[in-house]
Structure formats: C-alpha cells, structure tokens
Design a protein around this motif. Structure first.
Motif, PDB file in Angstrom:
ATOM      1  N   ALA A  37       5.574   4.448 -11.054  1.00 22.21           N
ATOM      2  CA  ALA A  37       6.373   5.663 -10.846  1.00 22.21           C
ATOM      3  C   ALA A  37       5.683   6.605  -9.867  1.00 22.21           C
ATOM      4  CB  ALA A  37       6.608   6.358 -12.178  1.00 22.21           C
ATOM      5  N   ALA A  38       4.369   6.776 -10.017  1.00 20.91           N
ATOM      6  CA  ALA A  38       3.636   7.693  -9.137  1.00 20.91           C
ATOM      7  C   ALA A  38       3.592   7.188  -7.707  1.00 20.91           C
ATOM      8  CB  ALA A  38       2.216   7.889  -9.669  1.00 20.91           C
ATOM      9  N   PHE A  39       3.322   5.900  -7.519  1.00 19.85           N
ATOM     10  CA  PHE A  39       3.234   5.359  -6.160  1.00 19.85           C
ATOM     11  C   PHE A  39       4.603   5.320  -5.494  1.00 19.85           C
ATOM     12  CE2 PHE A  39      -0.711   3.055  -7.786  1.00 19.85           C
ATOM     13  CZ  PHE A  39      -1.585   3.924  -7.137  1.00 19.85           C
ATOM     14  N   GLY A  43       3.628   7.562  -2.829  1.00 19.36           N
ATOM     15  CA  GLY A  43       2.874   6.662  -1.974  1.00 19.36           C
ATOM     16  C   GLY A  43       1.422   6.579  -2.412  1.00 19.36           C
ATOM     17  N   LEU A  44       0.661   5.722  -1.743  1.00 23.05           N
ATOM     18  CA  LEU A  44      -0.746   5.570  -2.088  1.00 23.05           C
ATOM     19  C   LEU A  44      -1.523   6.853  -1.819  1.00 23.05           C
ATOM     20  CD1 LEU A  44      -3.305   4.036  -2.838  1.00 23.05           C
ATOM     21  CD2 LEU A  44      -3.320   3.047  -0.540  1.00 23.05           C
ATOM     22  N   ALA A  45      -1.326   7.446  -0.649  1.00 25.22           N
ATOM     23  CA  ALA A  45      -2.104   8.621  -0.276  1.00 25.22           C
ATOM     24  C   ALA A  45      -1.784   9.819  -1.167  1.00 25.22           C
ATOM     25  CB  ALA A  45      -1.856   8.971   1.189  1.00 25.22           C
ATOM     26  N   GLY A  46      -0.524  10.001  -1.512  1.00 24.02           N
ATOM     27  CA  GLY A  46      -0.124  11.205  -2.238  1.00 24.02           C
ATOM     28  C   GLY A  46      -0.260  11.127  -3.742  1.00 24.02           C
ATOM     29  N   ALA A  47      -0.321   9.912  -4.292  1.00 26.45           N
ATOM     30  CA  ALA A  47      -0.415   9.775  -5.743  1.00 26.45           C
ATOM     31  C   ALA A  47      -1.798  10.193  -6.233  1.00 26.45           C
ATOM     32  CB  ALA A  47      -0.133   8.337  -6.156  1.00 26.45           C
ATOM     33  N   SER A  48      -1.841  10.729  -7.427  1.00 22.85           N
ATOM     34  CA  SER A  48      -3.096  11.164  -8.031  1.00 22.85           C
ATOM     35  C   SER A  48      -3.512  10.178  -9.114  1.00 22.85           C
ATOM     36  CB  SER A  48      -2.940  12.563  -8.648  1.00 22.85           C
ATOM     37  OG  SER A  48      -4.013  12.854  -9.524  1.00 22.85           O
ATOM     38  N   LEU A  49      -4.697   9.591  -8.962  1.00 23.01           N
ATOM     39  CA  LEU A  49      -5.187   8.670  -9.985  1.00 23.01           C
ATOM     40  C   LEU A  49      -5.392   9.407 -11.308  1.00 23.01           C
ATOM     41  CD1 LEU A  49      -6.152   5.882 -10.816  1.00 23.01           C
ATOM     42  CD2 LEU A  49      -8.429   6.467  -9.959  1.00 23.01           C
ATOM     43  N   LEU A  53      -3.649   8.296 -14.832  1.00 25.21           N
ATOM     44  CA  LEU A  53      -4.407   7.993 -16.041  1.00 25.21           C
ATOM     45  C   LEU A  53      -4.013   8.921 -17.183  1.00 25.21           C
ATOM     46  CD1 LEU A  53      -7.938   7.279 -14.524  1.00 25.21           C
ATOM     47  CD2 LEU A  53      -6.144   5.660 -15.156  1.00 25.21           C
ATOM     48  N   LYS A  54      -3.751  10.176 -16.869  1.00 21.33           N
ATOM     49  CA  LYS A  54      -3.314  11.113 -17.909  1.00 21.33           C
ATOM     50  C   LYS A  54      -1.979  10.669 -18.494  1.00 21.33           C
ATOM     51  CE  LYS A  54      -2.270  15.995 -18.751  1.00 21.33           C
ATOM     52  NZ  LYS A  54      -2.184  17.356 -18.145  1.00 21.33           N
ATOM     53  N   SER A  56      -0.788   7.739 -18.630  1.00 22.64           N
ATOM     54  CA  SER A  56      -0.898   6.465 -19.345  1.00 22.64           C
ATOM     55  C   SER A  56      -1.825   6.555 -20.557  1.00 22.64           C
ATOM     56  CB  SER A  56      -1.412   5.373 -18.406  1.00 22.64           C
ATOM     57  OG  SER A  56      -2.716   5.673 -17.949  1.00 22.64           O
ATOM     58  N   GLY A  57      -2.494   7.710 -20.736  1.00 26.69           N
ATOM     59  CA  GLY A  57      -3.391   7.880 -21.865  1.00 26.69           C
ATOM     60  C   GLY A  57      -4.676   7.091 -21.754  1.00 26.69           C
ATOM     61  N   MET A  58      -5.159   6.910 -20.525  1.00 24.76           N
ATOM     62  CA  MET A  58      -6.371   6.120 -20.306  1.00 24.76           C
ATOM     63  C   MET A  58      -7.420   6.970 -19.606  1.00 24.76           C
ATOM     64  SD  MET A  58      -6.787   2.442 -18.325  1.00 24.76           S
ATOM     65  CE  MET A  58      -5.921   1.571 -19.629  1.00 24.76           C
ATOM     66  N   SER A  59      -8.667   6.819 -20.001  1.00 23.39           N
ATOM     67  CA  SER A  59      -9.743   7.550 -19.359  1.00 23.39           C
ATOM     68  C   SER A  59     -10.191   6.827 -18.097  1.00 23.39           C
ATOM     69  CB  SER A  59     -10.934   7.683 -20.312  1.00 23.39           C
ATOM     70  OG  SER A  59     -11.566   6.422 -20.491  1.00 23.39           O
ATOM     71  N   LYS A  60     -10.917   7.548 -17.234  1.00 25.03           N
ATOM     72  CA  LYS A  60     -11.432   6.921 -16.021  1.00 25.03           C
ATOM     73  C   LYS A  60     -12.405   5.794 -16.357  1.00 25.03           C
ATOM     74  CE  LYS A  60     -11.096  10.321 -12.312  1.00 25.03           C
ATOM     75  NZ  LYS A  60     -11.856  11.114 -11.313  1.00 25.03           N
TER      76      LYS A  60
END
Length: 226
Positions: A37-39, A43-49, A53-54, A56-60
């Motif tokens: 959804a984010a990509f 796009g790749l450049a504009g999406a925030s990792l 992760l927030k 999806s409920g996953m930590s870095k």
C-alpha cells in the motif's frame, strides 16, 4: 577481505521475498500488505519504512532480520506482484506452442490477460508505475528484472525454433531489443494509465504487441493480428 563476523544475522534466503517466507504467515502478510500500500501510493523514494513497520506492527530489529533496507522490502513487494501476475497469465502456453501461429496467438492471449488484470486491479497498476521512478528503483529491481529478461530469452529461443522469430540476428541482440521496447511500452502505460479508458488501454496494449512482433518476426511471415 572484510570479515563477516560483525554482520547482523539474517534469515536464510537469497532474496528478501525468500527470507520473508520464514516469517509467520500472518506477520508476513501484514508487513507485505502495509509495504504494498505504501509503495503503490508513494513509490520507493516517497514511502517511509518507519511508517510501514508501524502499520504492520513490526520493529526495525525484527524487520532487519528479513530485509536489508527499504529497497530490499520494495523488491520483495514487486517480486510478489510479478509472481502473482505470472501465475494468473500462464506463459506456459506460449512456451508450449507447436508452431509460429500458435506462438503469437498464445502471446497475444497473455498480453490480453495482462491488460485485463491491470484494468481490473488499479492498485497493482499503481504499484507497477513505481518501477520507473529512476536509478534507485532500477538498482532495487535488478534481480527480478534479470529474471524477466531470462524468461523473455527462453520464449524468444522457442520462437526461433518454431520459425516465429527471426534468426538472422544474434538471439541476445533480439532479446535486448525486445526487452527494451517492452519496457518502453510498459513505462508509457505507467505514465499515462490514469488518462486511458479501459478499451483504449487494451487496444494500445495489443497494438504494442503487434509492434514487437513486427520487430522480430521473419519478414516473410509477419502477419499482424486483426
């Protein structure tokens, strides 16, 4: 040579998508759904990792066991989309064609099915548009694009055996030309998709295939589809 002892351990697999297969199915789906959804939106450049992760409920720390960075996760998302589309289109009918007419008929059916799928799935079409952002995206997609090219080479070689594709030029040159032209066609769709009516998108899609056929078919056998 630098030692690998300080590298962080990662799940087994040669790609992020393979490594993510070792993640619990529910968690894997949450991560890939959020990333898709984010990509597709940014796009790749504009999406925030961090945002992915927030959501999806996953930590870095957990994520980096499966993906090296944002580009690695993007590659996994694109590979999954390509695998799904490939499974729905079934290019095996092209590979199993027994004569030149059957080869181009099967390829036309594959292109028609692909066009219909992208028309019916705007989110997938939006994700496809991100593949042409620029050099960063090209680097991230080096592996899946290489596999697509290898698949095109196998189909072209089969087409040559059937007399559907010319043999007066080196196969590698033919594949390079077709792959470049096909990506140019795909990129044009990516940039103009939102302005096209469904019937126009499908018409241009099939006419694009006819253009590719004109490039590579033996000159004495070229007969564009009606």
């Amino acid at each position: 040579m630098a030692s690998r002892k300080n590298e962080k351990p990662m799940a087994e697999g040669t790609s992020a998508l393979e490594r993510l297969e070792t993640l619990a199915p529910e968690r894997r789906e949450r991560l890939l759904a959020a990333a898709t959804a984010a990509f597709a939106r940014h796009g790749l450049a504009g999406a925030s990792l961090n945002a992915i992760l927030k959501d999806s409920g996953m930590s870095k720390g957990q994520a980096y066991y499966y993906v090296r960075d944002k580009a690695d996760l993007y590659c996994a998302v694109i590979e999954r989309a390509l695998d799904r589309l490939s499974g729905q289109i079934d290019f095996s009918q092209v590979a199993e064609a027994g004569d030149r007419a059957g080869f181009w008929k099967a390829l036309r059916a594959a292109f028609e099915k692909l066009g219909a799928l992208l028309i019916a799935e705007p989110a997938t079409a939006s994700l496809g548009r991100t593949m042409y952002e620029g050099p960063e995206t090209e680097r991230a997609l080096e592996a899946p694009l290489g596999r697509l090219r290898a698949g095109a080479a196998m189909l072209a070689e089969h087409g040559q055996r059937l007399g559907a594709i010319r043999t007066d030029l080196p196969l590698s040159l033919i594949v390079d030309m077709v792959f470049a032209a096909a990506r140019a066609l795909d990129r044009w769709f990516a940039e103009n998709w939102s302005e096209l009516a469904p019937q126009d998108a499908q018409r241009i899609n099939l006419q694009g295939l006819a253009m590719l056929q004109a490039m590579v078919a033996p000159q004495d056998s070229f007969n564009p589809p009606a």
